[in-house]
Design a protein around this motif. Structure first.
Motif, mmCIF file in Angstrom:
data_model
loop_
_atom_site.group_PDB
_atom_site.id
_atom_site.type_symbol
_atom_site.label_atom_id
_atom_site.label_comp_id
_atom_site.label_asym_id
_atom_site.label_seq_id
_atom_site.Cartn_x
_atom_site.Cartn_y
_atom_site.Cartn_z
ATOM 1 N N LEU A 67 0.815 -1.218 0.000
ATOM 2 C CA LEU A 67 0.000 0.000 0.000
ATOM 3 C C LEU A 67 0.847 1.265 0.000
ATOM 4 C CD1 LEU A 67 -2.713 -1.004 2.647
ATOM 5 C CD2 LEU A 67 -2.830 -1.242 0.155
ATOM 6 N N VAL A 68 1.968 1.223 0.707
ATOM 7 C CA VAL A 68 2.826 2.408 0.811
ATOM 8 C C VAL A 68 4.297 2.024 0.668
ATOM 9 C CG1 VAL A 68 1.252 3.722 2.288
ATOM 10 C CG2 VAL A 68 2.925 2.189 3.336
ATOM 11 N N HIS A 69 5.096 3.023 0.313
ATOM 12 C CA HIS A 69 6.548 2.869 0.276
ATOM 13 C C HIS A 69 7.163 4.189 0.705
ATOM 14 C CE1 HIS A 69 10.561 1.626 -0.827
ATOM 15 N NE2 HIS A 69 10.678 2.674 -1.633
ATOM 16 N N GLU A 70 7.916 4.155 1.824
ATOM 17 C CA GLU A 70 8.558 5.346 2.370
ATOM 18 C C GLU A 70 7.579 6.516 2.501
ATOM 19 O OE1 GLU A 70 12.039 6.151 0.095
ATOM 20 O OE2 GLU A 70 13.120 4.384 0.855
ATOM 21 N N GLY A 71 6.409 6.198 3.044
ATOM 22 C CA GLY A 71 5.434 7.243 3.323
ATOM 23 C C GLY A 71 4.585 7.683 2.155
ATOM 24 N N GLN A 72 4.806 7.099 0.974
ATOM 25 C CA GLN A 72 4.038 7.462 -0.208
ATOM 26 C C GLN A 72 3.107 6.321 -0.607
ATOM 27 O OE1 GLN A 72 4.280 10.598 -1.638
ATOM 28 N NE2 GLN A 72 5.624 11.015 0.107
ATOM 29 N N ALA A 73 1.868 6.652 -0.913
ATOM 30 C CA ALA A 73 0.920 5.633 -1.362
ATOM 31 C C ALA A 73 1.364 5.068 -2.700
ATOM 32 C CB ALA A 73 -0.478 6.225 -1.469
ATOM 33 N N LEU A 74 1.273 3.762 -2.854
ATOM 34 C CA LEU A 74 1.620 3.113 -4.111
ATOM 35 C C LEU A 74 0.434 3.151 -5.072
ATOM 36 C CD1 LEU A 74 3.642 0.092 -2.699
ATOM 37 C CD2 LEU A 74 4.548 1.994 -4.046
ATOM 38 N N ALA A 82 -5.198 3.384 -3.038
ATOM 39 C CA ALA A 82 -6.431 4.069 -2.636
ATOM 40 C C ALA A 82 -7.644 3.440 -3.318
ATOM 41 C CB ALA A 82 -6.338 5.554 -2.970
ATOM 42 N N GLU A 83 -7.502 3.105 -4.590
ATOM 43 C CA GLU A 83 -8.606 2.497 -5.329
ATOM 44 C C GLU A 83 -8.951 1.114 -4.783
ATOM 45 O OE1 GLU A 83 -6.651 5.571 -7.812
ATOM 46 O OE2 GLU A 83 -5.935 3.881 -6.606
ATOM 47 N N ARG A 107 -3.956 3.532 15.898
ATOM 48 C CA ARG A 107 -4.337 4.934 15.712
ATOM 49 C C ARG A 107 -3.209 5.716 15.049
ATOM 50 N NH1 ARG A 107 -6.771 7.798 20.857
ATOM 51 N NH2 ARG A 107 -8.242 6.110 20.444
ATOM 52 N N ASP A 108 -1.972 5.458 15.507
ATOM 53 C CA ASP A 108 -0.811 6.113 14.894
ATOM 54 C C ASP A 108 -0.709 5.754 13.417
ATOM 55 O OD1 ASP A 108 -0.060 7.102 17.402
ATOM 56 O OD2 ASP A 108 1.241 5.375 17.811
ATOM 57 N N LEU A 109 -0.852 4.467 13.127
ATOM 58 C CA LEU A 109 -0.697 3.991 11.746
ATOM 59 C C LEU A 109 -1.813 4.517 10.858
ATOM 60 C CD1 LEU A 109 0.437 0.333 12.482
ATOM 61 C CD2 LEU A 109 1.839 2.167 11.511
ATOM 62 N N SER A 110 -3.023 4.597 11.389
ATOM 63 C CA SER A 110 -4.132 5.153 10.624
ATOM 64 C C SER A 110 -3.840 6.596 10.235
ATOM 65 C CB SER A 110 -5.421 5.062 11.444
ATOM 66 O OG SER A 110 -6.500 5.656 10.744
ATOM 67 N N ALA A 111 -3.282 7.366 11.169
ATOM 68 C CA ALA A 111 -2.935 8.763 10.884
ATOM 69 C C ALA A 111 -1.817 8.856 9.854
ATOM 70 C CB ALA A 111 -2.532 9.471 12.174
ATOM 71 N N ARG A 112 -0.818 7.964 9.964
ATOM 72 C CA ARG A 112 0.289 7.976 8.998
ATOM 73 C C ARG A 112 -0.208 7.621 7.603
ATOM 74 N NH1 ARG A 112 5.555 7.268 11.454
ATOM 75 N NH2 ARG A 112 6.208 5.888 9.775
ATOM 76 N N LEU A 113 -1.109 6.645 7.504
ATOM 77 C CA LEU A 113 -1.666 6.280 6.206
ATOM 78 C C LEU A 113 -2.502 7.424 5.633
ATOM 79 C CD1 LEU A 113 -2.678 2.580 6.941
ATOM 80 C CD2 LEU A 113 -0.935 3.340 5.321
ATOM 81 N N ALA A 114 -3.230 8.111 6.506
ATOM 82 C CA ALA A 114 -4.047 9.242 6.050
ATOM 83 C C ALA A 114 -3.176 10.331 5.431
ATOM 84 C CB ALA A 114 -4.868 9.796 7.210
ATOM 85 N N SER A 165 -0.653 9.818 3.767
ATOM 86 C CA SER A 165 -0.289 9.313 2.440
ATOM 87 C C SER A 165 -1.480 9.303 1.494
ATOM 88 C CB SER A 165 0.270 7.882 2.552
ATOM 89 O OG SER A 165 1.396 7.837 3.384
ATOM 90 N N GLY A 166 -2.628 9.713 2.005
ATOM 91 C CA GLY A 166 -3.827 9.732 1.181
ATOM 92 C C GLY A 166 -4.642 8.461 1.243
#
Length: 259
Positions: free
Chosen positions: A18-25, A29-30, A54-61, A63-64
């Protein structure tokens, strides 16, 4: 995929899928939106025990990617669940950060450095020689040894960092005691995740980027498996393994149509 019942529940790794170094792959999202639209039960899995859901949810958010905290399953939560089944109310000496200490606290465990039932080792960016020495002495005195995951290194912007598996090896070398690793590739983590969302192995699919953790654990848990090539395992490495994923795709974007 092999001919099985339609997938009703999905487990997916986080980093490299889903992510790489804080960026959504691409396609992440789709894919997540399609799961919501089709009302599929799902969990996002990670061996990282540093952060709370909760932390991870915020970090993913950031990233979009919108993933509610209740849809995130960490090795810390799996470890707390495992210990709650094995020894409810036991005492633990813990090396780890908020993700692990919070999970154990909420599961009803007492944390102490005096004659604990368990030494529980997790991920931290600030391993101290004093804490490791204490763990060695407690394990040597008879405390049972548990670790959240066997990953020897973790990523950082500067390069790899020693992780839980490397620190566990130090304690093992000093005591002769091998830890029980709860996280991937132990299929125990997938089984606890499926219990969390009331999923059945016959109708659950695991999506991951590593043959040696995500895919082998998924196979051992009886799941359909999808390997995406957006993370750790390259296409030319797949043939080296004696097992195969149910499906091999370039990225999560190629999986959207299968939900």
């Amino acid at each position: 995929m092999t001919e099985r019942r339609e997938t009703e529940c999905w487990l997916t790794d986080m980093d490299g899928v889903l992510v790489h170094e804080g960026q959504a792959l691409r396609g992440a999202a789709e894919f997540l939106q399609r799961l919501v639209d089709r009302e599929r039960r799902f969990l996002v899995l990670t061996n990282n025990s540093i952060f709370t859901p909760r932390d991870l949810s915020a970090r993913l958010a950031r990233s979009g990617l919108l993933v509610p905290e209740e849809a995130i399953w960490t090795s810390a939560l799996a470890t707390a669940t495992f210990l709650a089944d094995q020894a409810p109310g036991a005492s633990c000496y813990v090396i780890g950060e908020a993700g692990l200490t919070t999970a154990l606290h909420e599961a009803g465990f007492v944390m102490t450095d005096t004659d604990p039932d368990y030494v529980v080792l997790g991920e931290t960016r600030t391993y101290s020689f004093e804490a490791i020495t204490r763990a060695v002495r407690l394990v040597g005195a008879g405390a049972r040894f548990i670790a959240t995951n066997p990953d020897a290194t973790g990523p950082s912007a500067e390069g790899p960092l020693p992780a839980t598996g490397a620190i566990a090896a130090m304690i093992t070398r000093a005591t002769g005691a091998e830890p029980y690793f709860v996280g991937k590739p132990n299929p125990m983590m997938f089984r606890s995740a499926m219990n969390r969302i009331d999923a059945h192995s016959e109708t659950t699919t695991m999506v991951g980027d590593r043959m040696d953790t995500d895919i082998v654990a998924g196979i051992e848990a009886g799941l359909q498996t999808v390997l995406v090539l957006s993370g750790s395992t390259r296409r030319d490495q797949v043939e080296r393994f004696p097992f195969r994923p149910s499906m091999l795709l370039e990225s999560i974007a190629d999986l959207v149509e299968h939900v």
